[in-house]
Design a protein around this motif. Sequence first.
Motif, PDB file in Angstrom:
ATOM      1  N   GLY A   1     -22.379  92.509  36.178  1.00  0.00           N
ATOM      2  CA  GLY A   1     -22.000  93.747  35.853  1.00  0.00           C
ATOM      3  C   GLY A   1     -23.103  94.857  36.614  1.00  0.00           C
ATOM      4  N   SER A   2     -24.420  94.401  36.392  1.00  0.00           N
ATOM      5  CA  SER A   2     -25.625  95.108  36.992  1.00  0.00           C
ATOM      6  C   SER A   2     -25.331  95.207  38.535  1.00  0.00           C
ATOM      7  CB  SER A   2     -26.943  94.497  36.643  1.00  0.00           C
ATOM      8  OG  SER A   2     -27.130  94.481  35.293  1.00  0.00           O
ATOM      9  N   ILE A   3     -25.069  94.304  39.221  1.00  0.00           N
ATOM     10  CA  ILE A   3     -24.889  94.220  40.561  1.00  0.00           C
ATOM     11  C   ILE A   3     -23.759  95.212  41.054  1.00  0.00           C
ATOM     12  CG2 ILE A   3     -24.315  93.066  42.632  1.00  0.00           C
ATOM     13  CD1 ILE A   3     -25.559  90.506  41.522  1.00  0.00           C
ATOM     14  N   LEU A   4     -22.453  95.014  40.188  1.00  0.00           N
ATOM     15  CA  LEU A   4     -21.221  95.828  40.456  1.00  0.00           C
ATOM     16  C   LEU A   4     -21.552  97.495  40.320  1.00  0.00           C
ATOM     17  CD1 LEU A   4     -18.749  93.792  38.745  1.00  0.00           C
ATOM     18  CD2 LEU A   4     -18.759  94.287  41.478  1.00  0.00           C
ATOM     19  N   GLU A   5     -22.449  97.622  39.079  1.00  0.00           N
ATOM     20  CA  GLU A   5     -22.880  99.087  38.865  1.00  0.00           C
ATOM     21  C   GLU A   5     -23.711  99.632  39.933  1.00  0.00           C
ATOM     22  OE1 GLU A   5     -25.028 101.550  35.339  1.00  0.00           O
ATOM     23  OE2 GLU A   5     -24.429  99.545  34.803  1.00  0.00           O
ATOM     24  N   SER A   6     -24.821  99.082  40.463  1.00  0.00           N
ATOM     25  CA  SER A   6     -25.669  99.515  41.569  1.00  0.00           C
ATOM     26  C   SER A   6     -24.560  99.784  42.918  1.00  0.00           C
ATOM     27  CB  SER A   6     -26.750  98.444  41.841  1.00  0.00           C
ATOM     28  OG  SER A   6     -26.317  97.075  42.263  1.00  0.00           O
ATOM     29  N   PHE A   7     -23.500  98.637  42.927  1.00  0.00           N
ATOM     30  CA  PHE A   7     -22.715  98.918  44.160  1.00  0.00           C
ATOM     31  C   PHE A   7     -21.769 100.047  44.245  1.00  0.00           C
ATOM     32  CE2 PHE A   7     -18.855  97.654  46.659  1.00  0.00           C
ATOM     33  CZ  PHE A   7     -19.543  97.684  47.837  1.00  0.00           C
ATOM     34  N   LEU A   8     -21.043 100.084  42.899  1.00  0.00           N
ATOM     35  CA  LEU A   8     -20.127 101.250  42.628  1.00  0.00           C
ATOM     36  C   LEU A   8     -20.779 102.424  42.276  1.00  0.00           C
ATOM     37  CD1 LEU A   8     -17.601  98.884  40.902  1.00  0.00           C
ATOM     38  CD2 LEU A   8     -17.457  99.590  43.213  1.00  0.00           C
ATOM     39  N   GLY A   9     -21.971 102.537  41.533  1.00  0.00           N
ATOM     40  CA  GLY A   9     -22.575 103.785  41.279  1.00  0.00           C
ATOM     41  C   GLY A   9     -22.095 104.026  39.827  1.00  0.00           C
ATOM     42  N   GLN A  10     -21.358 103.182  38.973  1.00  0.00           N
ATOM     43  CA  GLN A  10     -21.032 103.181  37.643  1.00  0.00           C
ATOM     44  C   GLN A  10     -20.711 102.084  36.921  1.00  0.00           C
ATOM     45  OE1 GLN A  10     -17.406 105.560  37.428  1.00  0.00           O
ATOM     46  NE2 GLN A  10     -16.146 104.217  38.505  1.00  0.00           N
ATOM     47  N   PRO A  11     -20.668 102.011  35.733  1.00  0.00           N
ATOM     48  CA  PRO A  11     -20.219 100.573  35.212  1.00  0.00           C
ATOM     49  C   PRO A  11     -18.688 100.385  35.500  1.00  0.00           C
ATOM     50  CG  PRO A  11     -21.540 101.856  33.462  1.00  0.00           C
ATOM     51  CD  PRO A  11     -21.395 102.840  35.048  1.00  0.00           C
ATOM     52  N   ILE A  12     -18.452  99.088  35.467  1.00  0.00           N
ATOM     53  CA  ILE A  12     -17.085  98.779  35.816  1.00  0.00           C
ATOM     54  C   ILE A  12     -16.230  98.780  34.493  1.00  0.00           C
ATOM     55  CG2 ILE A  12     -17.176  96.201  35.041  1.00  0.00           C
ATOM     56  CD1 ILE A  12     -15.246  97.425  38.225  1.00  0.00           C
ATOM     57  N   MET A  13     -16.875  98.725  33.449  1.00  0.00           N
ATOM     58  CA  MET A  13     -16.224  98.744  32.185  1.00  0.00           C
ATOM     59  C   MET A  13     -15.491 100.187  31.893  1.00  0.00           C
ATOM     60  SD  MET A  13     -18.234  96.729  29.283  1.00  0.00           S
ATOM     61  CE  MET A  13     -16.973  97.496  27.829  1.00  0.00           C
ATOM     62  N   PHE A  14     -14.335 100.362  31.325  1.00  0.00           N
ATOM     63  CA  PHE A  14     -13.716 101.712  30.968  1.00  0.00           C
ATOM     64  C   PHE A  14     -13.235 102.370  32.214  1.00  0.00           C
ATOM     65  CE2 PHE A  14     -16.730 100.976  27.414  1.00  0.00           C
ATOM     66  CZ  PHE A  14     -15.865 100.400  26.532  1.00  0.00           C
ATOM     67  N   THR A  15     -12.871 101.577  33.280  1.00  0.00           N
ATOM     68  CA  THR A  15     -12.483 102.170  34.677  1.00  0.00           C
ATOM     69  C   THR A  15     -10.988 101.603  34.735  1.00  0.00           C
ATOM     70  OG1 THR A  15     -13.494 100.507  35.933  1.00  0.00           O
ATOM     71  CG2 THR A  15     -14.763 102.392  35.560  1.00  0.00           C
ATOM     72  N   TRP A  16     -10.352 102.181  35.738  1.00  0.00           N
ATOM     73  CA  TRP A  16      -8.872 101.623  36.038  1.00  0.00           C
ATOM     74  C   TRP A  16      -9.235 100.034  37.016  1.00  0.00           C
ATOM     75  CZ3 TRP A  16      -6.715 100.880  41.207  1.00  0.00           C
ATOM     76  CH2 TRP A  16      -5.279 100.360  40.917  1.00  0.00           C
ATOM     77  N   SER A  17     -10.115 100.226  37.548  1.00  0.00           N
ATOM     78  CA  SER A  17     -10.576  98.855  38.044  1.00  0.00           C
ATOM     79  C   SER A  17     -10.661  97.589  36.834  1.00  0.00           C
ATOM     80  CB  SER A  17     -11.748  98.670  38.812  1.00  0.00           C
ATOM     81  OG  SER A  17     -11.604  99.619  39.977  1.00  0.00           O
ATOM     82  N   ALA A  18     -11.296  98.047  35.751  1.00  0.00           N
ATOM     83  CA  ALA A  18     -11.450  97.187  34.633  1.00  0.00           C
ATOM     84  C   ALA A  18     -10.030  96.680  33.906  1.00  0.00           C
ATOM     85  CB  ALA A  18     -12.207  97.486  33.560  1.00  0.00           C
TER      86      ALA A  18
END
Length: 217
Positions: free
Chosen positions: A75-92
């Motif tokens: 999750g930390s890697i994805l957040e640094s890559f996407l610029g936001q947490p993956i949770m509570f998004t359409w991708s989630a």
Amino acid sequence: MNSDFWSPILISLQTAAVALFIVVILGILIAKSMSRSKFKGKLFLETILLLPLVLPPTVVGFLLIILLGRNSIIGSILESFLGQPIMFTWSAAVIAAAVVAFPMMYQSAKTGFLSVDIRAEEAARVDGASEWKVFLSITLPLSAKALVAGVILSFARALGEFGATLMFAGNLPGKTQTMPTAIYVAFESGNMEAAWLWVSVIMVISFLMLLSTRLLN
């Protein structure tokens, strides 16, 4: 019928469609590699792949939070890559739908591949066909019915996903609110008219999909 009514329908269809694209590719590739292979731990691995089929959706959502939440390594890697947490998004929402729908596609694809006469594949190889050509010209056409059934059942499962989506993607109107979550909120708030309309839509879609699988037989 305003945008508030159509939004959960469109989000559900878009989420299920993208999740289906993911599970079809992964389901076919993994099922093909697993169908006739023999290795130590295969039974254990297959059990893990099929686990979302029997786990409560809330447990799947909980595990997704543990694995992909902002406190996890991934999750930390994805957040640094996407610029936001993956949770509570359409991708989630897509991830949750894909995880619960994957076993349907995997099992259907594996059943289809195992039904293919191995002698037909071997004959194509003897004639000089590459593995990729054997797969495209022999394996896929001969297992088409099972694959189509898997596609339909996977889409229906992704469309109806509730528990994992609610926990991992939340219920954000216009963003992650799908038909199942919208039905839940409408029922809780006493808006039975809206609940019935969404229930009717998802029942019609599910009925047509289930009917189409029956017509394949």
